[in-house]
Design an enzyme around this catalytic site. Structure first.
Site, PDB file in Angstrom:
ATOM      1  N   GLY A  69       0.810  -1.219   0.000  1.00  9.77           N
ATOM      2  CA  GLY A  69       0.000   0.000   0.000  1.00  9.77           C
ATOM      3  C   GLY A  69       0.841   1.266   0.000  1.00  9.77           C
ATOM      4  O   GLY A  69       0.539   2.228  -0.719  1.00  9.77           O
ATOM      5  N   THR A  70       1.903   1.273   0.794  1.00  9.85           N
ATOM      6  CA  THR A  70       2.727   2.482   0.898  1.00  9.85           C
ATOM      7  C   THR A  70       3.323   2.840  -0.459  1.00  9.85           C
ATOM      8  O   THR A  70       3.275   4.001  -0.893  1.00  9.85           O
ATOM      9  CB  THR A  70       3.852   2.266   1.936  1.00  9.85           C
ATOM     10  OG1 THR A  70       3.246   1.926   3.189  1.00  9.85           O
ATOM     11  CG2 THR A  70       4.713   3.500   2.088  1.00  9.85           C
ATOM     12  N   SER A 197      -3.275  -3.522  -0.847  1.00 10.58           N
ATOM     13  CA  SER A 197      -2.190  -4.211  -0.144  1.00 10.58           C
ATOM     14  C   SER A 197      -2.656  -5.616   0.230  1.00 10.58           C
ATOM     15  O   SER A 197      -3.731  -5.787   0.802  1.00 10.58           O
ATOM     16  CB  SER A 197      -1.837  -3.433   1.125  1.00 10.58           C
ATOM     17  OG  SER A 197      -0.872  -4.131   1.858  1.00 10.58           O
ATOM     18  N   HIS A 199      -1.593  -7.836   2.480  1.00 11.10           N
ATOM     19  CA  HIS A 199      -1.612  -8.370   3.848  1.00 11.10           C
ATOM     20  C   HIS A 199      -2.824  -7.932   4.661  1.00 11.10           C
ATOM     21  O   HIS A 199      -2.999  -8.354   5.802  1.00 11.10           O
ATOM     22  CB  HIS A 199      -0.302  -8.074   4.582  1.00 11.10           C
ATOM     23  CG  HIS A 199      -0.092  -6.657   5.031  1.00 11.10           C
ATOM     24  ND1 HIS A 199      -0.286  -6.266   6.329  1.00 11.10           N
ATOM     25  CD2 HIS A 199       0.321  -5.563   4.364  1.00 11.10           C
ATOM     26  CE1 HIS A 199       0.010  -4.969   6.440  1.00 11.10           C
ATOM     27  NE2 HIS A 199       0.384  -4.520   5.264  1.00 11.10           N
ATOM     28  N   THR A 235      12.700  -6.876 -10.194  1.00 12.31           N
ATOM     29  CA  THR A 235      12.290  -8.268 -10.441  1.00 12.31           C
ATOM     30  C   THR A 235      11.022  -8.588  -9.660  1.00 12.31           C
ATOM     31  O   THR A 235      10.939  -8.312  -8.463  1.00 12.31           O
ATOM     32  CB  THR A 235      13.433  -9.233 -10.024  1.00 12.31           C
ATOM     33  OG1 THR A 235      14.585  -8.850 -10.766  1.00 12.31           O
ATOM     34  CG2 THR A 235      13.068 -10.679 -10.309  1.00 12.31           C
ATOM     35  N   CYS A 323       1.013   1.754  12.691  1.00 17.17           N
ATOM     36  CA  CYS A 323       2.108   2.686  12.443  1.00 17.17           C
ATOM     37  C   CYS A 323       2.151   3.775  13.500  1.00 17.17           C
ATOM     38  O   CYS A 323       3.200   4.307  13.806  1.00 17.17           O
ATOM     39  CB  CYS A 323       1.942   3.337  11.084  1.00 17.17           C
ATOM     40  SG  CYS A 323       1.603   2.149   9.822  1.00 17.17           S
TER      41      CYS A 323
HETATM   42  N1  PLP Z   1      -3.032   2.686   3.575  1.00 15.51           N
HETATM   43  C1  PLP Z   1      -3.806   2.257   4.570  1.00 15.51           C
HETATM   44  C2  PLP Z   1      -5.178   2.807   4.709  1.00 15.51           C
HETATM   45  C3  PLP Z   1      -3.335   1.315   5.475  1.00 15.51           C
HETATM   46  O1  PLP Z   1      -4.120   0.896   6.475  1.00 15.51           O
HETATM   47  C4  PLP Z   1      -2.029   0.817   5.318  1.00 15.51           C
HETATM   48  C5  PLP Z   1      -1.450  -0.148   6.282  1.00 15.51           C
HETATM   49  O2  PLP Z   1      -1.796  -0.136   7.453  1.00 15.51           O
HETATM   50  C6  PLP Z   1      -1.252   1.287   4.234  1.00 15.51           C
HETATM   51  C7  PLP Z   1      -1.780   2.219   3.383  1.00 15.51           C
HETATM   52  C8  PLP Z   1       0.143   0.794   4.006  1.00 15.51           C
HETATM   53  O3  PLP Z   1       0.106  -0.467   3.400  1.00 15.51           O
HETATM   54  P1  PLP Z   1       1.399  -1.410   3.444  1.00 15.51           P
HETATM   55  O4  PLP Z   1       1.535  -1.884   4.840  1.00 15.51           O
HETATM   56  O5  PLP Z   1       1.087  -2.510   2.474  1.00 15.51           O
HETATM   57  O6  PLP Z   1       2.550  -0.577   2.974  1.00 15.51           O
END
Ligand code: PLP
Length: 385
Positions: A69-70, A197, A199, A235, A323
């Site tokens: 996601g990030t 994402s 996970h 990759t 986080c």
């Molecule tokens: N965006 C949201 C709304 C999230 O809840 C998260 C993870 O907690 C992320 C982005 C980041 O995703 P990733 O952990 O796959 O980098």
């Protein structure tokens, strides 16, 4: 262990793991090579792309794989900003975004862009008219999350998308928390870009995807060997991609049933806690929220102590996002709900998943009641109220 922190991460579904394993041990080829081992990996990768596309209603060639996601958020936001810099320098977002969006916008602010942070207000939902009023002739991007990771509120994405389209502004949504939990269709939602994402939906960590609508042009922020249309070179993580694909397939198959199931468990916990614990409240909109999200606040206690108490009773919960849980400041999301700092500190997030069981519910409610009672007895804050 009763795991109720699925918004932080979810366990890998056994079927997902089973699908991934051969791509680590046997079909381990580099998907860019020409011989059969590589072609096998490429086929698996493209089949996963179809599964991701199918879950979000996009064309297959509109999905690129990322590390999560990030990275998807960064590629969408910085990629748009750098591409359209000559056209304008204004970005609109909300004040409850995940740091993957929020910090990216703040970085761009330090580099010549202007950012409007729309207030989510008391119920945790942005106002579409606020958004309309924020648009200027410099606006190049709107990025508003689909569902919030702390309070689960669901934003009016389709309406925002319509406004973005009328004004010819790119629209990105971070759908990391919503994909696999509620219906997500990129066409209905009117989005140009959407982050995923694995996970969060029973797939592995470190893999995700970005939907990029056909015709949307981004400046690459990573440079390398040209993989994933040159937007995300490197990759390919074939086993991870296969895991993401399988997780999407399972989610699509069970979406409604799982949604109904976790909603029923969620509502029992909410009812139990609010009726049995004095001065307990639900943060965020009561119904426009993810089926698995609960975010309480309790007067007079600190969320962190509550999480530790629940841990000692075998329940995994959280105060906010994974986080922000190491920081001592109150969560920016709860502060955006116009809560006092002390109220924002008394929050507890429970995010349910398909493996939670009805027989766990009474124990969870009782444990929260016990823990809140114990902590209040020790709390100077509670004596003062
Ligand atoms: N965006 C949201 C709304 C999230 O809840 C998260 C993870 O907690 C992320 C982005 C980041 O995703 P990733 O952990 O796959 O980098």
């Amino acid at each position: 262990m009763i795991y109720m922190d699925h918004s932080a991460t979810s366990p890998v579904d056994p079927e997902v793991f089973k699908a991934m394993k051969p791509y680590m041990m046997e079909s381990y080829g580099n998907a860019s090579t020409l011989y059969s081992l590589g072609r096998e990996a490429r086929r698996a990768l493209e089949s996963s792309r179809e599964k991701v596309a199918s879950l979000i209603g996009s064309n297959t060639d509109e999905v690129i794989f990322t590390s999560g996601g990030t990275e998807s958020d960064n590629i969408a936001i910085k990629g748009t900003a750098y591409k359209l810099r000559a056209k304008g320098n204004h970005i609109i977002t909300s004040n409850i975004e995940h740091p993957a969006v929020d910090e990216t916008c703040r970085y761009l602010e330090k580099n010549g862009f202007e950012v409007t942070y729309l207030p989510a207000g008391k119920d945790g939902i942005v106002s579409v008219s606020d958004l309309e009023n924020a648009i200027t002739d410099q606006t190049i991007l709107i990025t508003v999350m689909h569902a919030n990771n702390e309070i689960g509120t669901i934003q009016p994405i389709a309406e925002i998308g319509e406004i973005a389209r009328e004004n010819k502004i790119y629209f990105h949504t971070d759908a990391v928390q919503s994909v696999g939990k509620i219906p997500v269709d990129v066409k209905t939602l009117n989005v140009d870009m959407l982050s995923i994402s694995a996970h969060k939906l029973y797939g592995p960590k470190g893999i995700g995807a970005l939907y990029i609508k056909k015709g949307v042009r981004l400046e690459p922020i990573i440079h390398g060997g040209g993989h994933e249309k040159g937007i995300r070179p490197g990759t390919e993580n074939v086993a991870g991609i296969v895991g993401l694909g399988k997780a999407c397939e399972i989610a699509q198959h069970n979406l409604e049933e799982t949604g109904r199931y976790v909603t029923s468990l969620r509502d029992k916990i909410i009812k139990g806690v609010l009726s049995e614990i004095d001065e307990s409240y639900l943060n965020g909109h009561p119904t426009k929220r993810l089926p698995n999200n609960i975010n309480f606040r309790f007067t007079g206690i600190e969320g962190e102590s509550l999480v530790l108490h629940l841990d000692s009773k075998g329940i995994a919960s959280s105060t906010g996002s994974a986080c922000s849980s190491k920081k001592l400041e109150p969560s920016h999301v709860l502060m955006a709900l116009e809560l006092e700092e002390v109220q924002a500190h008394g929050s507890l997030r429970l995010t349910l998943g398909k493996e939670n069981k009805p027989e766990e519910i009474d124990y969870v409610v009782e444990s929260i009641k016990d823990a809140v009672g114990t902590l209040r007895k020790l709390s100077p804050l509670w004596c003062q109220t």
